[in-house]
Write a protein that holds these residues in place. Sequence first.
Motif, short mmCIF file in Angstrom:
data_model
loop_
_atom_site.label_atom_id
_atom_site.label_comp_id
_atom_site.label_asym_id
_atom_site.label_seq_id
_atom_site.Cartn_x
_atom_site.Cartn_y
_atom_site.Cartn_z
N ARG A 126 0.81 -1.21 0.00
CA ARG A 126 0.00 0.00 0.00
C ARG A 126 0.84 1.25 0.00
NH1 ARG A 126 -2.41 3.82 -1.12
NH2 ARG A 126 -4.28 4.70 -0.16
N ASP A 127 1.98 1.24 0.70
CA ASP A 127 2.76 2.48 0.81
C ASP A 127 3.52 2.82 -0.47
OD1 ASP A 127 4.71 0.54 0.98
OD2 ASP A 127 5.26 0.96 3.05
N LYS A 128 3.40 1.99 -1.49
CA LYS A 128 3.99 2.31 -2.79
C LYS A 128 2.98 3.02 -3.71
CE LYS A 128 7.97 0.30 -2.02
NZ LYS A 128 9.23 1.08 -1.92
N VAL A 129 1.76 3.22 -3.16
CA VAL A 129 0.67 3.80 -3.94
C VAL A 129 0.25 5.11 -3.32
CG1 VAL A 129 -1.64 3.41 -4.87
CG2 VAL A 129 -0.10 1.46 -4.48
N GLY A 130 0.12 6.14 -4.14
CA GLY A 130 -0.34 7.44 -3.67
C GLY A 130 -1.84 7.57 -3.81
N ASP A 131 -2.32 8.70 -4.27
CA ASP A 131 -3.75 8.94 -4.43
C ASP A 131 -4.32 8.20 -5.63
OD1 ASP A 131 -3.54 10.61 -2.28
OD2 ASP A 131 -4.27 12.41 -3.31
N LEU A 132 -5.60 7.89 -5.54
CA LEU A 132 -6.36 7.32 -6.65
C LEU A 132 -7.43 8.33 -7.05
CD1 LEU A 132 -5.42 4.80 -4.73
CD2 LEU A 132 -6.86 3.48 -6.28
N ILE A 133 -7.55 8.60 -8.33
CA ILE A 133 -8.51 9.59 -8.83
C ILE A 133 -9.48 8.88 -9.76
CG2 ILE A 133 -8.78 11.73 -10.12
CD1 ILE A 133 -5.73 12.23 -9.48
N LEU A 134 -10.75 8.80 -9.36
CA LEU A 134 -11.76 8.15 -10.20
C LEU A 134 -12.06 9.02 -11.41
CD1 LEU A 134 -14.31 6.76 -7.59
CD2 LEU A 134 -12.50 5.53 -8.79
N ILE A 135 -12.15 8.39 -12.58
CA ILE A 135 -12.52 9.06 -13.82
C ILE A 135 -13.70 8.29 -14.41
CG2 ILE A 135 -10.21 9.98 -14.23
CD1 ILE A 135 -9.70 7.71 -16.19
N PRO A 136 -14.41 8.85 -15.41
CA PRO A 136 -15.63 8.22 -15.91
C PRO A 136 -15.51 6.74 -16.28
CG PRO A 136 -15.44 10.43 -16.79
CD PRO A 136 -14.17 10.17 -16.05
N ASN A 137 -14.39 6.34 -16.86
CA ASN A 137 -14.26 4.95 -17.30
C ASN A 137 -13.17 4.19 -16.57
OD1 ASN A 137 -12.25 6.49 -18.46
ND2 ASN A 137 -12.14 5.28 -20.34
N GLY A 138 -12.80 4.68 -15.38
CA GLY A 138 -11.75 3.98 -14.67
C GLY A 138 -11.13 4.79 -13.55
N CYS A 139 -9.81 4.78 -13.50
CA CYS A 139 -9.11 5.40 -12.37
C CYS A 139 -7.69 5.77 -12.79
CB CYS A 139 -9.06 4.41 -11.21
SG CYS A 139 -8.36 5.05 -9.68
N GLN A 140 -7.22 6.90 -12.30
CA GLN A 140 -5.82 7.29 -12.46
C GLN A 140 -5.15 7.15 -11.10
OE1 GLN A 140 -6.38 11.26 -14.08
NE2 GLN A 140 -6.11 10.52 -16.17
N VAL A 141 -3.90 6.69 -11.11
CA VAL A 141 -3.23 6.35 -9.87
C VAL A 141 -1.82 6.91 -9.84
CG1 VAL A 141 -2.65 4.48 -8.28
CG2 VAL A 141 -4.50 4.16 -9.93
N VAL A 142 -1.45 7.48 -8.70
CA VAL A 142 -0.08 7.93 -8.46
C VAL A 142 0.66 6.77 -7.78
CG1 VAL A 142 1.38 9.70 -7.42
CG2 VAL A 142 -0.97 10.26 -8.12
N VAL A 143 1.79 6.37 -8.35
CA VAL A 143 2.51 5.20 -7.81
C VAL A 143 4.01 5.43 -7.86
CG1 VAL A 143 0.73 3.54 -8.52
CG2 VAL A 143 2.61 4.08 -10.08
N ASP A 144 4.74 4.53 -7.22
CA ASP A 144 6.19 4.50 -7.37
C ASP A 144 6.50 4.22 -8.84
OD1 ASP A 144 8.87 3.18 -7.55
OD2 ASP A 144 8.87 3.53 -5.40
N ARG A 145 7.33 5.06 -9.44
CA ARG A 145 7.60 4.94 -10.87
C ARG A 145 8.17 3.58 -11.26
NH1 ARG A 145 11.74 9.12 -12.57
NH2 ARG A 145 10.07 10.59 -12.12
N ASP A 146 8.96 2.97 -10.38
CA ASP A 146 9.57 1.68 -10.71
C ASP A 146 8.53 0.58 -10.89
OD1 ASP A 146 12.04 2.88 -10.55
OD2 ASP A 146 12.45 2.19 -8.51
#
Length: 246
Positions: free
Chosen positions: A106-126
Amino acid sequence: MELSQAEIEDLLSRAAKGQIVRTDFLDPAAASFTRDLLRNYPEVNYKVDGGYPSAERVRFAFFPIYVFPEDVELNIGFIEITGNFKFQTVTHRDFLGAIVGTGIKRDKVGDLILIPNGCQVVVDRDLVPYLIQQLDKVHRVSVKVKEIVREELLLPEAKTREIVAFVKSLRLDSVGASGFGISRSQMVKEIEGQKVRVNWKLQVKPSYEVAPGDVISLRGRGRVEVVEIAGVSKSGRNKVILRRYL
């Protein structure tokens, strides 16, 4: 699992000795005590980022003051998960569960942003290539995952309401009651029931005095920010400008 205060202090000590170190994504409470700890390390500089300005989960980099900040990377990446969700209601929890289900912490994942057809996620780039390869379903719906850049984030517009209140004092129970639209006695119960946080730290004293910039969180009712103490009325009450997040 969020980093403990002792683990943050260990990272800061390493930075004070010349290393460049990073945290994983921290929740607002951990980020708040991290900022407090930084005051004890004047020889350490830092950068903080969660992918966008109002992100709740953020990542810190600590480094010696002689290191140029622009030379320090926070290693933040972005993905977009899309699928046919017309007949399946999904939430943040569903997307997060699918991500964690691939074996990512879990700590490798930042915020999750819901969008109309899914989700955008901030994560560890690696971890971006791994998620593109491994994440194929969310709540039994087949999905596609692609890497995106920061500028492609579809940020929701924050819904807020300004409140002007006149209170006898700047006590937490008084200001909080005005901000959340409840009685002062009810606010006292909520505080003493351990449902209230100030700047994401648990606060159990109704008499705690708030200040401009403080964020009051009440479980189940959201957040109120103390924007300004705008003087005293003729009757001796404090005029307080609040911002309620809806």
